[in-house]
Motif scaffolding. Sequence first.
Motif, PDB file in Angstrom:
ATOM      1  N   ASP A   1       0.799  -1.228   0.000  1.00  0.00           N
ATOM      2  CA  ASP A   1       0.000   0.000   0.000  1.00  0.00           C
ATOM      3  C   ASP A   1       0.831   1.277   0.000  1.00  0.00           C
ATOM      4  N   SER A   2       1.985   1.269   0.654  1.00  0.00           N
ATOM      5  CA  SER A   2       2.762   2.498   0.817  1.00  0.00           C
ATOM      6  C   SER A   2       3.933   2.616  -0.155  1.00  0.00           C
ATOM      7  N   VAL A   3       4.063   1.674  -1.089  1.00  0.00           N
ATOM      8  CA  VAL A   3       5.223   1.666  -1.997  1.00  0.00           C
ATOM      9  C   VAL A   3       5.233   2.894  -2.901  1.00  0.00           C
ATOM     10  N   SER A   4       4.059   3.372  -3.305  1.00  0.00           N
ATOM     11  CA  SER A   4       4.010   4.510  -4.225  1.00  0.00           C
ATOM     12  C   SER A   4       4.543   5.796  -3.605  1.00  0.00           C
ATOM     13  N   SER A   5       4.682   5.825  -2.280  1.00  0.00           N
ATOM     14  CA  SER A   5       5.214   7.022  -1.608  1.00  0.00           C
ATOM     15  C   SER A   5       6.722   6.930  -1.423  1.00  0.00           C
TER      16      SER A   5
END
Length: 388
Positions: free
Chosen positions: A317-321
């Motif tokens: 979920d947080s990889v795009s950040s």
Amino acid sequence: MRKQRSSNIELLRIIAMFLIILHHTIVHGVLDKQTFDFFALSYFSKHVLTVFIMQSMIILGKMGVAIFIIITGYFMVYSTAKLVKLIKVWLPIFFYSVVLFLFCVAIGQQPFSIEDSIKSAFPVVSNNYWFMTGYIVMYLFIPFINTFLKNATTTQRFLVLGLLFVTNIVVPIIFVTAPSHAAALGANNIVSFVFLYLVGAELRLRSILQKKNLKLGRMIFWGAFTGYIASVGCLDLIGLITRQNFFIKHATVLSGTGNNGLFALGMAIGFFIMIGNHSMQYQPSINMVAGSTLSVYLIHDNSYIRPWLWHTVFRLDSVSSELWLSAVAKIFVISSLVFIVATLIDLIRRRLFDYAEDHFSRWLAILILQEGSWAKRKLKFILIEFIN
């Protein structure tokens, strides 16, 4: 004795499946729209480079899907569709659909229900795997498609390809915000698969896999890939300038709204020519792994496994950040791990059940096609085209 498949084409299957996993890592994990609005201007502006790269990589999986069907068309145009082979394809679909549903129930990922049990027991009819549903229905049409190709003139073949190109490539782009309108005009998975089958058949009829065409393949692939990245960049830039996230949300429109698109088709054709033109000696290990590629799809993209795999196991979920280099490295490592583990699982299944599946497939095909059988009486216009 089974005919040995060309290892260069089998390697192409492996690459295509890895790219499909990479695509699923992004669309069902990193940029899963059901978990967060990654294309909101406030978020996209902060992580524009990482999200842009993820958007650019989405097309690789769509290219992989197109490659699988193009390969089928290329080899089946001069072959005969066999019921026994269709049953052999169906068996692992049924196996993984049921087993993975029970696994998810056992670990508490999915509550048990009669409705889901029935869907798992009939995965093709219930569209549990959209790709396999489309593939099997397309396979039923192969005898009739090949009859058309055998009797049609070059002009007739091109007219059919042109019409299908418009309905399955152009129309979905026009109706990007209203996919139901595109579907009403013929842009659906089954028709799309028939189109891709015809593309593969046309490549075979024109003897495209020749060394002289290697440069052409490279030009088509890199031209399509560059064009796609440029289209994503332009739409993202327009979205940032106009402050309208409509353009950002639809930046990947030219990758295809369904399972293929303008640039994905070009990349698939170019990559097929590139890899297919490389001569390679028979490699048992490559062919063995390639034999499990469809099962790799059945395992990792099972509708019950999917949310557990990407959001619970790998927590994407947080990889795009993250910084783009870290994000790219992470999804490649995860995709590789999923491919390896799923392949090992299927190699075990094949070791345990291949012999039984072969015999069951032949027995069932004989039973269905025998004179006087209920199936042959009711479905004779279809089954008569299949060889036992």
